[in-house]
Design a protein around this motif. Structure first.
Motif, PDB file in Angstrom:
ATOM      1  N   THR A   1       0.835  -1.203   0.000  1.00  0.00           N
ATOM      2  CA  THR A   1       0.000   0.000   0.000  1.00  0.00           C
ATOM      3  C   THR A   1       0.867   1.249   0.000  1.00  0.00           C
TER       4      THR A   1
ATOM      5  N   THR B   1      -7.547   8.317   6.379  1.00  0.00           N
ATOM      6  CA  THR B   1      -8.564   7.602   5.597  1.00  0.00           C
ATOM      7  C   THR B   1      -9.849   8.433   5.586  1.00  0.00           C
TER       8      THR B   1
ATOM      9  N   TYR C   1      -6.851  -4.336   4.588  1.00  0.00           N
ATOM     10  CA  TYR C   1      -6.342  -5.034   3.401  1.00  0.00           C
ATOM     11  C   TYR C   1      -6.825  -6.485   3.382  1.00  0.00           C
TER      12      TYR C   1
ATOM     13  N   GLN D   1       2.062  -1.154   3.974  1.00  0.00           N
ATOM     14  CA  GLN D   1       1.871  -2.452   4.621  1.00  0.00           C
ATOM     15  C   GLN D   1       2.789  -3.496   3.982  1.00  0.00           C
TER      16      GLN D   1
ATOM     17  N   GLU E   1       0.550   4.896   1.926  1.00  0.00           N
ATOM     18  CA  GLU E   1      -0.225   5.590   2.948  1.00  0.00           C
ATOM     19  C   GLU E   1       0.517   6.824   3.429  1.00  0.00           C
TER      20      GLU E   1
ATOM     21  N   TRP F   1     -10.430   2.261   1.050  1.00  0.00           N
ATOM     22  CA  TRP F   1      -9.170   1.984   0.375  1.00  0.00           C
ATOM     23  C   TRP F   1      -9.373   1.374  -1.008  1.00  0.00           C
TER      24      TRP F   1
ATOM     25  N   THR G   1      -6.156  -1.310  12.081  1.00  0.00           N
ATOM     26  CA  THR G   1      -5.125  -0.793  11.192  1.00  0.00           C
ATOM     27  C   THR G   1      -5.388  -1.152   9.732  1.00  0.00           C
ATOM     28  N   THR G   2      -4.569  -0.564   8.848  1.00  0.00           N
ATOM     29  CA  THR G   2      -4.714  -0.802   7.417  1.00  0.00           C
ATOM     30  C   THR G   2      -4.507  -2.265   7.065  1.00  0.00           C
TER      31      THR G   2
ATOM     32  N   THR H   1      -2.925   6.512   9.817  1.00  0.00           N
ATOM     33  CA  THR H   1      -3.080   6.694   8.378  1.00  0.00           C
ATOM     34  C   THR H   1      -4.328   7.524   8.094  1.00  0.00           C
TER      35      THR H   1
END
Length: 279
Positions: free
Chosen positions: A36, A162, A224, A180, A38, A231, A219-220, A160
């Motif tokens: 990713t 978003t 994911y 990530q 970010e 995202w 978290t991201t 991050t």
């Protein structure tokens, strides 16, 4: 001739023994392809335009005068970290920082002290504003909520930016580019042939639900794995498993309870280096 051959055999055996003794004892490794792109930023309550302006002005200043680079060097170079202490809860006129101090090198603890990129910035910011610093250490997925509800002044936790978080709080200017990555056991060869992030993603997408992938809650990495509209992540078929922090996830992977971990790149490298050093 017999003596020479015997000596050669002995020397060869010694080299072989030394080679065996020098084999890596690593328990984990980072698959160094970025999944990713970010940006981290600090966040304030939507109504606190004064603090927002102060944070943006302060960050611009320390980037301009080299202080920010000096802080980064303490955690990504050869500099020496500076411990930060928190004033007592309820201290008058304090700058109250919400964080999750299990995200090295951005925020972590050693005894009663806080360390990390964000924590050193927090201390300098509080000093700049002439306010005592109170650090409120909490679960990561509570950081934004605490700022939104006004129980903390600012979120400094490797956050991050978003769209969903922007509905809750206002972000200051971004200060760090992040991504990530996958963490695997040291003896896992699944990703060894990968030449790009796309190769890594293709393997992740091929996994069935029998493969378990850990992540830090909120978290991201979790977005994911599980999918997230903000995202544009479709999610994986693999089964995601949430943990309070990345260290717990990686330790559980090393113990054989899950297969992989997806977390932020800088903490991934710090955690893996620490665990390999202890192996």
């Amino acid at each position: 001739m017999v003596i020479v051959l015997a000596l050669a055999t002995l020397v060869g055996a010694c080299f072989a023994f030394a080679a065996c003794n020098n084999e890596s004892n690593d328990v984990a490794k980072v698959i160094n392809y970025k999944l990713t792109d970010e940006q981290y930023a600090f966040c304030v309550n939507k109504g606190d335009t004064e603090l927002l302006a102060q944070v943006n002005s302060f960050m611009a200043e320390i980037k301009e005068n080299g202080t920010f680079e000096e802080i980064l060097n303490k955690y990504f170079g050869d500099g020496t970290p500076t411990p930060v202490t928190s004033a007592a809860a309820g201290t008058e006129n304090a700058l109250i920082v919400a964080t999750n101090a299990a995200f090295e090198p951005f925020e972590y603890t050693e005894g009663a002290n806080f360390l990390g990129v964000d924590m050193e910035i927090a201390k300098l910011l509080a000093d700049h504003l002439g306010r005592p610093l109170v650090i409120n250490n909490m679960d990561f997925d509570s950081v934004v909520t605490s700022v939104e509800q006004g129980t903390c002044d600012i979120g400094m936790a490797g956050l991050t930016i978003t769209p969903s978080r922007q509905e809750q709080v206002t972000f200051a200017d971004p200060y760090y580019d992040a991504s990530q990555v996958v963490v695997a056991r040291a003896d896992d060869t699944t990703f060894d042939g990968c030449k790009s992030a796309e190769d890594v993603a293709a393997i992740l997408e091929s996994f069935g639900a029998n493969i378990q992938i850990g992540y830090q809650n909120g978290t991201t990495g979790g977005f994911y794995i599980n999918g997230d509209a903000d995202w544009g992540f479709d999610g994986l078929t693999a089964t995601g498993k949430a943990y309070r922090n990345g260290s717990l996830a990686i330790q559980d992977m090393i113990n054989g309870n899950i297969d992989y971990v997806i977390i932020d790149e800088a903490p991934a490298n710090r955690i893996v280096d620490s665990m390999n050093a202890l192996a």
